[in-house]
Scaffold this active site. Sequence first.
Site, PDB file in Angstrom:
ATOM      1  N   CYS A   1       0.819  -1.220   0.000  1.00  0.00           N
ATOM      2  CA  CYS A   1       0.000   0.000   0.000  1.00  0.00           C
ATOM      3  C   CYS A   1       0.849   1.265   0.000  1.00  0.00           C
ATOM      4  O   CYS A   1       0.315   2.371  -0.126  1.00  0.00           O
ATOM      5  CB  CYS A   1      -0.949  -0.006   1.192  1.00  0.00           C
ATOM      6  SG  CYS A   1      -1.964  -1.491   1.261  1.00  0.00           S
TER       7      CYS A   1
ATOM      8  N   HIS B   1      -9.066   3.802  -1.147  1.00  0.00           N
ATOM      9  CA  HIS B   1      -7.702   3.272  -1.032  1.00  0.00           C
ATOM     10  C   HIS B   1      -7.378   2.283  -2.158  1.00  0.00           C
ATOM     11  O   HIS B   1      -7.334   1.072  -1.941  1.00  0.00           O
ATOM     12  CB  HIS B   1      -7.568   2.609   0.355  1.00  0.00           C
ATOM     13  CG  HIS B   1      -6.212   2.097   0.674  1.00  0.00           C
ATOM     14  ND1 HIS B   1      -5.040   2.602   0.134  1.00  0.00           N
ATOM     15  CD2 HIS B   1      -5.806   1.087   1.511  1.00  0.00           C
ATOM     16  CE1 HIS B   1      -4.001   1.948   0.613  1.00  0.00           C
ATOM     17  NE2 HIS B   1      -4.437   1.017   1.441  1.00  0.00           N
TER      18      HIS B   1
HETATM   19  N1  COA Z   1     -16.700   2.071   4.470  1.00  0.00           N
HETATM   20  C1  COA Z   1     -17.963   2.446   4.238  1.00  0.00           C
HETATM   21  N2  COA Z   1     -18.795   1.794   3.418  1.00  0.00           N
HETATM   22  C2  COA Z   1     -18.310   0.717   2.795  1.00  0.00           C
HETATM   23  C3  COA Z   1     -16.984   0.275   2.974  1.00  0.00           C
HETATM   24  C4  COA Z   1     -16.166   0.990   3.853  1.00  0.00           C
HETATM   25  N3  COA Z   1     -14.916   0.616   4.079  1.00  0.00           N
HETATM   26  N4  COA Z   1     -16.775  -0.818   2.208  1.00  0.00           N
HETATM   27  C5  COA Z   1     -17.921  -1.042   1.555  1.00  0.00           C
HETATM   28  N5  COA Z   1     -18.842  -0.123   1.912  1.00  0.00           N
HETATM   29  C6  COA Z   1     -20.231  -0.051   1.484  1.00  0.00           C
HETATM   30  C7  COA Z   1     -20.381  -0.129  -0.016  1.00  0.00           C
HETATM   31  O1  COA Z   1     -20.415   1.150  -0.590  1.00  0.00           O
HETATM   32  C8  COA Z   1     -21.733  -0.823  -0.144  1.00  0.00           C
HETATM   33  O2  COA Z   1     -22.760   0.113   0.112  1.00  0.00           O
HETATM   34  P1  COA Z   1     -24.157   0.037  -0.662  1.00  0.00           P
HETATM   35  O3  COA Z   1     -24.752  -1.300  -0.275  1.00  0.00           O
HETATM   36  O4  COA Z   1     -24.916   1.212  -0.117  1.00  0.00           O
HETATM   37  O5  COA Z   1     -23.832   0.127  -2.099  1.00  0.00           O
HETATM   38  C9  COA Z   1     -21.716  -1.798   1.006  1.00  0.00           C
HETATM   39  O6  COA Z   1     -20.839  -1.230   1.987  1.00  0.00           O
HETATM   40  C10 COA Z   1     -21.231  -3.180   0.639  1.00  0.00           C
HETATM   41  O7  COA Z   1     -20.092  -3.027  -0.181  1.00  0.00           O
HETATM   42  P2  COA Z   1     -19.147  -4.245  -0.564  1.00  0.00           P
HETATM   43  O8  COA Z   1     -18.177  -3.794  -1.585  1.00  0.00           O
HETATM   44  O9  COA Z   1     -20.001  -5.456  -0.853  1.00  0.00           O
HETATM   45  O10 COA Z   1     -18.359  -4.440   0.797  1.00  0.00           O
HETATM   46  P3  COA Z   1     -17.910  -5.757   1.486  1.00  0.00           P
HETATM   47  O11 COA Z   1     -18.818  -5.991   2.641  1.00  0.00           O
HETATM   48  O12 COA Z   1     -17.728  -6.848   0.489  1.00  0.00           O
HETATM   49  O13 COA Z   1     -16.451  -5.345   2.019  1.00  0.00           O
HETATM   50  C11 COA Z   1     -14.862  -4.549   3.624  1.00  0.00           C
HETATM   51  C12 COA Z   1     -16.281  -4.392   3.043  1.00  0.00           C
HETATM   52  C13 COA Z   1     -14.686  -3.502   4.705  1.00  0.00           C
HETATM   53  C14 COA Z   1     -14.693  -5.952   4.188  1.00  0.00           C
HETATM   54  C15 COA Z   1     -13.831  -4.331   2.466  1.00  0.00           C
HETATM   55  O14 COA Z   1     -14.004  -3.055   1.922  1.00  0.00           O
HETATM   56  C16 COA Z   1     -12.410  -4.484   2.970  1.00  0.00           C
HETATM   57  O15 COA Z   1     -11.893  -5.596   3.050  1.00  0.00           O
HETATM   58  N6  COA Z   1     -11.713  -3.355   3.269  1.00  0.00           N
HETATM   59  C17 COA Z   1     -10.329  -3.399   3.714  1.00  0.00           C
HETATM   60  C18 COA Z   1      -9.417  -3.275   2.536  1.00  0.00           C
HETATM   61  C19 COA Z   1      -7.985  -3.495   2.927  1.00  0.00           C
HETATM   62  O16 COA Z   1      -7.666  -4.383   3.698  1.00  0.00           O
HETATM   63  N7  COA Z   1      -7.080  -2.684   2.374  1.00  0.00           N
HETATM   64  C20 COA Z   1      -5.675  -2.790   2.656  1.00  0.00           C
HETATM   65  C21 COA Z   1      -5.363  -2.095   3.927  1.00  0.00           C
HETATM   66  S1  COA Z   1      -3.804  -2.516   4.596  1.00  0.00           S
END
Ligand code: COA
Length: 388
Positions: A85, A334
Site C-alpha cells: 500500500c 484506497h
Molecule cells: N466504508 C464504508 N462503506 C463501505 C466500505 C467501507 N470501508 N466498504 C464497503 N462499503 C459499502 C459499499 O459502498 C456498499 O454500500 P451500498 O450497499 O450502499 O452500495 C456496502 O458497503 C457493501 O459493499 P461491498 O463492496 O459489498 O463491501 P464488502 O462488505 O464486500 O467489504 C470490507 C467491506 C470492509 C470488508 C472491504 O471493503 C475491505 O476488506 N476493506 C479493507 C481493505 C484493505 O484491507 N485494504 C488494505 C489495507 S492494509
Amino acid sequence: MVSDVHIAGVGMTAFGASPERTARDMFAQAAGEAFDDAGIDPDAVEELFYGNFMGEFAEVQGHQGPLMADVVGVSAPSTRIDSACASSGVAVRHGVNRIRGGADVVLVGGSERMKNISTAEGTEALSAAADALWEVKAGVTFPGAYSLMANSYFDEFGGTREDLAHVAVKNHQNALENDLAQFQMAIDVDDVLEAPTVSSPFGLYDCSPMSDGASAALLVSEAFAEEHGLDTDVAITGTGQASDGLALQDRVSIPETPAAVEAGEAAYEDAGITPEDVDVAEVHDCFTIAEVLALESLGFYEPGEAITAAREGETTIDGALPVNLSGGLKAKGHPVGATGGAQISEMTKLLRGDHVNSDAVSDATVGLTHNAGGTVASCAVHVLEVVE
Ligand code: COA
C-alpha cells in the site's frame, strides 16, 4: 544542503468503483491532468516511477513500468514499484532522489484496479503483502492483522472502540465536499458502532474500502522551474523511508510502528523541521487504529496518547493539527498502489489553496504525508512546504 524538489503539477482520478476502467486508462487520466496542471509535455520527462501492487492478480497485467510510460507518451526509463500500500509513496521518494541526483523532470504516481474482482479475491490479493509463511498460512488478512494491533493497543494503553469511531466520523466529514472521494456521506458514532463487524473490534466503518483509482505528480528541479517560469508554489523538502519485518509476531511491540518513526525522523531531518512545525497531515488510515498509530509514530503524540485526538477535536478540520482533510483512505478510498501519490496530490492542493478544504488551512505552510505498506513493514514520509 540538498535542493528542493518542486511539484509542478498533480492529478488524480476520482476514487471509487469503476470496474470497467483499466489501470492504464486511469493512470493516463491522472498523468494527463498532471501534465496539463504543470504545462509540461510528456517528452520532457526523464524518468517515471510508478506504484502498483496487485496488477497481476486483478487484471493479469505485470510489467507495468514500460506499459504506463507508453500509455502516457513518455519514452524515458520507467520502473514499477511494489511496496504494497506504500507503492506510490515509495515511487515519489525515488522521484525526489532522482531530481536531487540531477534530473530536471520526473513523473511519479500509481494506479490500482480492485473493484473488478470480489471482496474475497481482493482480500486474498492484499494478503500477499503479509508474511506468506508465518501469517497468511495461519489465516491472517489485513482487517485481521490491524484488529490485532487495535486490541493490543487497547491492552497496552487503553482506549475504546468509540474513540476509534471518532476517527472514521472525522474522515467522512472531511470528504463531504471532496468530489474525488469514494464516500461523500456523513456518518455518526452510532453508525460506526452499530455497523456489521468485519474483524473485532472493527466494523465496516473502521475499514478503508476497496477502490479503483490513479494518481500522478510531476516533480521538477528548481533550475527547471525557474528557467521555464513555472508556477510551483509547493516543494517536497523532506523524504524518509524505512522498513520493518513483515510478520507482526516478530515485532517488539505490536501497537507501535517503528518504520514510521524512522521514516518520519528521516523526513524531518531532511527538511530541517520538527513535528511541531507541521500544520496539516495526510496519514495512512487504512483502518481507524492506523491513524492513531501514525500520529504517535510521527511524533505528534506520545505512544498511547493519540487515541482520543479525533474525539477531542484536536485533529478535526478546525483542530490544532487537521488530519486527513481529503477524507483519508477511510472516505476518499484506497486503491492501494495509487494512495501515496494521491496524498501528494491532495496535500499540494491544500497548500497551494485550490483544494475544497484549503480555507480551513489557509495559513498552513508545512504539510506531511505518511504512506504505509502492510502492517507498516514499509513506510514513506514526505514533507511538503509552500515556497516562494
Ligand atoms: N466504508 C464504508 N462503506 C463501505 C466500505 C467501507 N470501508 N466498504 C464497503 N462499503 C459499502 C459499499 O459502498 C456498499 O454500500 P451500498 O450497499 O450502499 O452500495 C456496502 O458497503 C457493501 O459493499 P461491498 O463492496 O459489498 O463491501 P464488502 O462488505 O464486500 O467489504 C470490507 C467491506 C470492509 C470488508 C472491504 O471493503 C475491505 O476488506 N476493506 C479493507 C481493505 C484493505 O484491507 N485494504 C488494505 C489495507 S492494509
